[in-house]
Design a protein around this motif. Sequence first.
Motif, PDB file in Angstrom:
ATOM      1  N   GLY A  92      23.385  62.608  35.420  1.00 29.59           N
ATOM      2  CA  GLY A  92      24.273  61.452  35.229  1.00 29.59           C
ATOM      3  C   GLY A  92      25.605  61.571  35.950  1.00 29.59           C
ATOM      4  O   GLY A  92      26.408  60.654  35.913  1.00 29.59           O
ATOM      5  N   LYS A  93      25.875  62.713  36.601  1.00 34.03           N
ATOM      6  CA  LYS A  93      27.152  62.858  37.301  1.00 34.03           C
ATOM      7  C   LYS A  93      26.911  63.323  38.731  1.00 34.03           C
ATOM      8  O   LYS A  93      26.040  64.136  38.983  1.00 34.03           O
ATOM      9  N   SER A  94      27.700  62.784  39.640  1.00 37.80           N
ATOM     10  CA  SER A  94      27.577  63.230  41.020  1.00 37.80           C
ATOM     11  C   SER A  94      28.968  63.288  41.633  1.00 37.80           C
ATOM     12  O   SER A  94      29.943  62.872  41.020  1.00 37.80           O
ATOM     13  N   GLU A  95      29.026  63.800  42.850  1.00 32.76           N
ATOM     14  CA  GLU A  95      30.314  63.860  43.540  1.00 32.76           C
ATOM     15  C   GLU A  95      30.519  62.638  44.424  1.00 32.76           C
ATOM     16  O   GLU A  95      31.131  62.726  45.478  1.00 32.76           O
ATOM     17  N   THR A  96      29.987  61.506  43.981  1.00 30.67           N
ATOM     18  CA  THR A  96      30.111  60.282  44.771  1.00 30.67           C
ATOM     19  C   THR A  96      31.578  59.961  45.035  1.00 30.67           C
ATOM     20  O   THR A  96      32.421  60.069  44.149  1.00 30.67           O
ATOM     21  N   PHE A  97      31.855  59.561  46.288  1.00 31.94           N
ATOM     22  CA  PHE A  97      33.231  59.325  46.702  1.00 31.94           C
ATOM     23  C   PHE A  97      33.409  57.849  47.060  1.00 31.94           C
ATOM     24  O   PHE A  97      32.558  57.248  47.702  1.00 31.94           O
ATOM     25  N   TRP A  98      34.528  57.291  46.601  1.00 33.56           N
ATOM     26  CA  TRP A  98      34.817  55.875  46.861  1.00 33.56           C
ATOM     27  C   TRP A  98      36.158  55.752  47.594  1.00 33.56           C
ATOM     28  O   TRP A  98      37.084  56.502  47.305  1.00 33.56           O
ATOM     29  N   ALA A  99      36.248  54.778  48.467  1.00 34.88           N
ATOM     30  CA  ALA A  99      37.544  54.478  49.109  1.00 34.88           C
ATOM     31  C   ALA A  99      37.703  52.960  49.170  1.00 34.88           C
ATOM     32  O   ALA A  99      36.718  52.232  49.319  1.00 34.88           O
ATOM     33  N   VAL A 100      38.934  52.512  49.042  1.00 34.11           N
ATOM     34  CA  VAL A 100      39.210  51.068  49.036  1.00 34.11           C
ATOM     35  C   VAL A 100      40.342  50.786  50.026  1.00 34.11           C
ATOM     36  O   VAL A 100      41.322  51.536  50.081  1.00 34.11           O
ATOM     37  N   SER A 101      40.177  49.708  50.790  1.00 33.71           N
ATOM     38  CA  SER A 101      41.236  49.358  51.749  1.00 33.71           C
ATOM     39  C   SER A 101      42.465  48.834  51.004  1.00 33.71           C
ATOM     40  O   SER A 101      42.372  48.375  49.869  1.00 33.71           O
ATOM     41  N   ASP A 102      43.609  48.892  51.659  1.00 42.04           N
ATOM     42  CA  ASP A 102      44.838  48.354  51.058  1.00 42.04           C
ATOM     43  C   ASP A 102      44.887  46.840  51.192  1.00 42.04           C
ATOM     44  O   ASP A 102      45.249  46.131  50.281  1.00 42.04           O
ATOM     45  N   ARG A 103      44.530  46.388  52.363  1.00 43.67           N
ATOM     46  CA  ARG A 103      44.739  44.970  52.675  1.00 43.67           C
ATOM     47  C   ARG A 103      43.603  44.109  52.114  1.00 43.67           C
ATOM     48  O   ARG A 103      42.433  44.432  52.286  1.00 43.67           O
ATOM     49  N   THR A 104      43.984  43.026  51.462  1.00 46.20           N
ATOM     50  CA  THR A 104      42.967  42.076  51.003  1.00 46.20           C
ATOM     51  C   THR A 104      42.534  41.206  52.182  1.00 46.20           C
ATOM     52  O   THR A 104      43.345  40.866  53.046  1.00 46.20           O
ATOM     53  N   LEU A 105      41.255  40.871  52.195  1.00 47.36           N
ATOM     54  CA  LEU A 105      40.751  40.006  53.268  1.00 47.36           C
ATOM     55  C   LEU A 105      40.807  38.537  52.871  1.00 47.36           C
ATOM     56  O   LEU A 105      40.323  37.682  53.600  1.00 47.36           O
ATOM     57  N   LEU A 106      41.395  38.252  51.701  1.00 46.87           N
ATOM     58  CA  LEU A 106      41.451  36.851  51.275  1.00 46.87           C
ATOM     59  C   LEU A 106      42.297  36.018  52.231  1.00 46.87           C
ATOM     60  O   LEU A 106      42.147  34.803  52.306  1.00 46.87           O
ATOM     61  N   ASP A 107      43.190  36.686  52.968  1.00 51.94           N
ATOM     62  CA  ASP A 107      43.967  35.949  53.968  1.00 51.94           C
ATOM     63  C   ASP A 107      43.155  35.696  55.237  1.00 51.94           C
ATOM     64  O   ASP A 107      43.610  34.991  56.131  1.00 51.94           O
ATOM     65  N   ASN A 108      42.006  36.335  55.329  1.00 55.81           N
ATOM     66  CA  ASN A 108      41.208  36.238  56.561  1.00 55.81           C
ATOM     67  C   ASN A 108      39.939  35.417  56.374  1.00 55.81           C
ATOM     68  O   ASN A 108      39.060  35.456  57.221  1.00 55.81           O
ATOM     69  N   LEU A 109      39.835  34.708  55.241  1.00 55.81           N
ATOM     70  CA  LEU A 109      38.598  33.972  54.995  1.00 55.81           C
ATOM     71  C   LEU A 109      38.478  32.796  55.961  1.00 55.81           C
ATOM     72  O   LEU A 109      39.473  32.288  56.463  1.00 55.81           O
ATOM     73  N   ASN A 110      37.225  32.409  56.209  1.00 56.78           N
ATOM     74  CA  ASN A 110      36.922  31.216  57.013  1.00 56.78           C
ATOM     75  C   ASN A 110      37.437  31.315  58.446  1.00 56.78           C
ATOM     76  O   ASN A 110      37.799  30.308  59.062  1.00 56.78           O
ATOM     77  N   ARG A 111      37.566  32.511  58.951  1.00 55.35           N
ATOM     78  CA  ARG A 111      37.919  32.721  60.348  1.00 55.35           C
ATOM     79  C   ARG A 111      37.286  34.033  60.786  1.00 55.35           C
ATOM     80  O   ARG A 111      36.891  34.848  59.955  1.00 55.35           O
ATOM     81  N   TRP A 112      37.205  34.228  62.088  1.00 56.33           N
ATOM     82  CA  TRP A 112      36.627  35.466  62.575  1.00 56.33           C
ATOM     83  C   TRP A 112      37.590  36.629  62.356  1.00 56.33           C
ATOM     84  O   TRP A 112      38.775  36.533  62.677  1.00 56.33           O
ATOM     85  N   THR A 113      37.055  37.704  61.785  1.00 59.14           N
ATOM     86  CA  THR A 113      37.871  38.877  61.465  1.00 59.14           C
ATOM     87  C   THR A 113      37.132  40.137  61.917  1.00 59.14           C
ATOM     88  O   THR A 113      35.915  40.256  61.712  1.00 59.14           O
ATOM     89  N   HIS A 114      37.863  41.051  62.509  1.00 54.17           N
ATOM     90  CA  HIS A 114      37.247  42.295  62.967  1.00 54.17           C
ATOM     91  C   HIS A 114      37.460  43.378  61.918  1.00 54.17           C
ATOM     92  O   HIS A 114      38.590  43.623  61.482  1.00 54.17           O
ATOM     93  N   LEU A 115      36.371  44.000  61.491  1.00 58.93           N
ATOM     94  CA  LEU A 115      36.443  45.067  60.498  1.00 58.93           C
ATOM     95  C   LEU A 115      35.932  46.363  61.116  1.00 58.93           C
ATOM     96  O   LEU A 115      34.948  46.347  61.875  1.00 58.93           O
ATOM     97  N   ALA A 116      36.578  47.462  60.795  1.00 61.47           N
ATOM     98  CA  ALA A 116      36.106  48.761  61.284  1.00 61.47           C
ATOM     99  C   ALA A 116      36.306  49.816  60.206  1.00 61.47           C
ATOM    100  O   ALA A 116      37.229  49.730  59.382  1.00 61.47           O
TER     101      ALA A 116
END
Lengths: 546, 192
Positions: free
Chosen positions: A441-465
């Motif tokens: 039931g436990k693992s060393e799974t690692f998570w990371a989250v970006s700082d910037r919200t993409l809600l400002d980039n909706l409905n337009r072309w956005t480059h993600l890397a």
Amino acid sequence: MSDFTRLVSAWLDGDISDVEIEQLHGHLHQSEANVRRFAEQINLNYLLRKAHAVDSSRSLADAMQVQAAGCAGAAVSASSGVVGATTKSAIDDRPAGLVEVVAAATPLRRGGWLARRAVGRVVACAVGVALVLAGVFAWKLSRPAVELIGVVGAQFVGTDAKPGSDLVGKTLELSQGFVELLFRQSDATLVIEAPAQFRVEDAGTLRVDSGRVTAHVRDGKQGLRVLTPEADVFDLGTRFAVDVTRGRRSEVHVFEGKVEAGVARSGSRQLLTSNEALRFEASSQPAACDFRMASFVQPEELRPLAAGFDEGQHRRARRAFDDLTRDPAILAAIDFEGKVEPEFIEINGAQPAQGRFPGQTALDFVDVDDRVHMNWTPTVERFTLMTWVRLNSELGASNYSSVYHTDGWGTPGQVHWMVKGGIGFMGRMRFAIHGEAVEVGKSETFWAVSDRTLLDNLNRWTHLALTFDSEKRQVAFYVDGRFDTSTELPKSMSAVLGPAEIGNWSPQPRLPRRRLCGRMDELLILSRALSEAEIHGYYRASTPYR
Amino acid sequence: MALSTLSDLDQSLPDASALTVSSSDFAREWTKSQHGVLAFIGSLAVDFDDAEDLLQETAAQAFAQIERYDPSRPFLPWVFGIARYVVLEHYRKRGRDRHVFDQQIIGQLAQAIEDISDRNDAIYKALSHCREELPSRSKYICRLRYDGNLPPQEIAARVGASSGMVRALLHRVREQLRRCIEHKLQAEGLAR
């Protein structure tokens, strides 16, 4: 939260019932302190509104400066004639300032005394004004009822059309690019995206046999009618879109206001309001479907797209893509054009749509099962994932918009990359790499989250890397070529990149699929972590906007 | 205590005396008061966009009835009375009999807003700094509410949250801003 505070909040949010207003009224009568607190909140609400209006005015001013520069460019460039209408609506829609409001109200009542002072001048002015009005009237009469006002990379099959053409009674087949139409009767601007076939029946009716149409109808009294093989759509002054897939279905999406839509030739219509969508198929009754805004190009987006196309961004982007395909570290370079796709990818359901440049292809993930499967199993110490996406304003029922997910979840090293909605994430990118199981039931799974919200980039072309480097123990996110944030891995770990799905993932059979809510145009995977400069350079070379 | 509805519209116009006020006096009073009037109308009108139209209508009505204003009495409560009438009329045209506050509360609100008005420039300046300190998600929700003019349920649909969560977040943001503004005004010796 006290009852009074709750009621004040409900009042400020415009979300209060009559019963609650009575309760609030009672609280205000109880003490003057409550009235003062209420007044402070009303005042703060007003100042917030004012501050945001000032922000908007600044953005508008910036946009108009850009547009002014664009207009100058358009005068010497005939290849993309996006003209007038966007600028006009932007000016007309600006919020009236307080000074203008008072100035407009005051002279209405007391202006007459001015007239006695210079009758001669007034008469001369009146003659001048009458001549100007007569000229304007004659000019208005001579203008086409439905005019082609702009094209971006447009190619027609058979009959050609140029900006300024009167389109009433004409049938056009658009094989690539965009066209912009003005229906003068309803002051409506329409963007039609290739591939499309359509006919302007009269001054208020467009028939669409295939293609995507976005409409902004400013005069709801006149209305605009759009006919498709499956549907009959009548707009009463709003923003909406129609998506017609030849021989299969028609969809109506309402962004703002109200639209009546019904089965073609049936006579009955139903009312759709903002953020609602309806799908019409010949074999079944109309049914609600996922609301998609990013599937449609809005009139406001055409100008920067046109500028990018005029400046040859499509050629620059192709060169940048081809250069990366020659990089020794390239693992997969997928452009969805159907020419250089690796053999191990399989497209399931996702619909080909126009990419970020006219004449190029992207995939639109429309239905819940739409996905691209990658039957491969690379394991790497470093990698870069880069893509162009166009995310919808609705991030999906599951609140997850999958970009790249390895199948299942449980193998050490497998990776998931997504955009997550909900109040906690607000459209941020999230990356996960599955770790070793340390106990049941436990693992060393690692998570990371970006700082910037993409809600400002909706409905337009956005480059993600996204870059991953096991040796440096680092994961980094980039949005539109700019470094966003990096997170340290707890330990070095190898990444397993397949088998995987692009644009979808199923957690369990009974849970909602995590479909990418939007379009994807290309995906590049390399077995090295590109530098910030390389990612920024690629973004600059491949953005469709200028 | 009775809530005002359209049924008592005929009693809602301000009581007036027959003293003369020049148009320049009116312009001066209006310029001083318009922020408070817009704040008041903004609180009565559900839709922000309506508020600016209603302000214009209030200005026109107030000017038309300028002979009824008694200059020995405060200007703001008189204009608030007209604004209240304009808002009620607006709802009547739209087929809604919206409840708004009675004259006593309106008089007290006018006084309270007038008390605040001389600090409004400082409050606005403080607000500009305080907004910068908000987390990006709060900024985004605020933008949807105050610039996009979206109600909480539509904001919720857009960000994939429940409308209750959005309401709670908006409340927290306003509280955070209020505390931050108070703090800054205290630092400048402007707090009351």
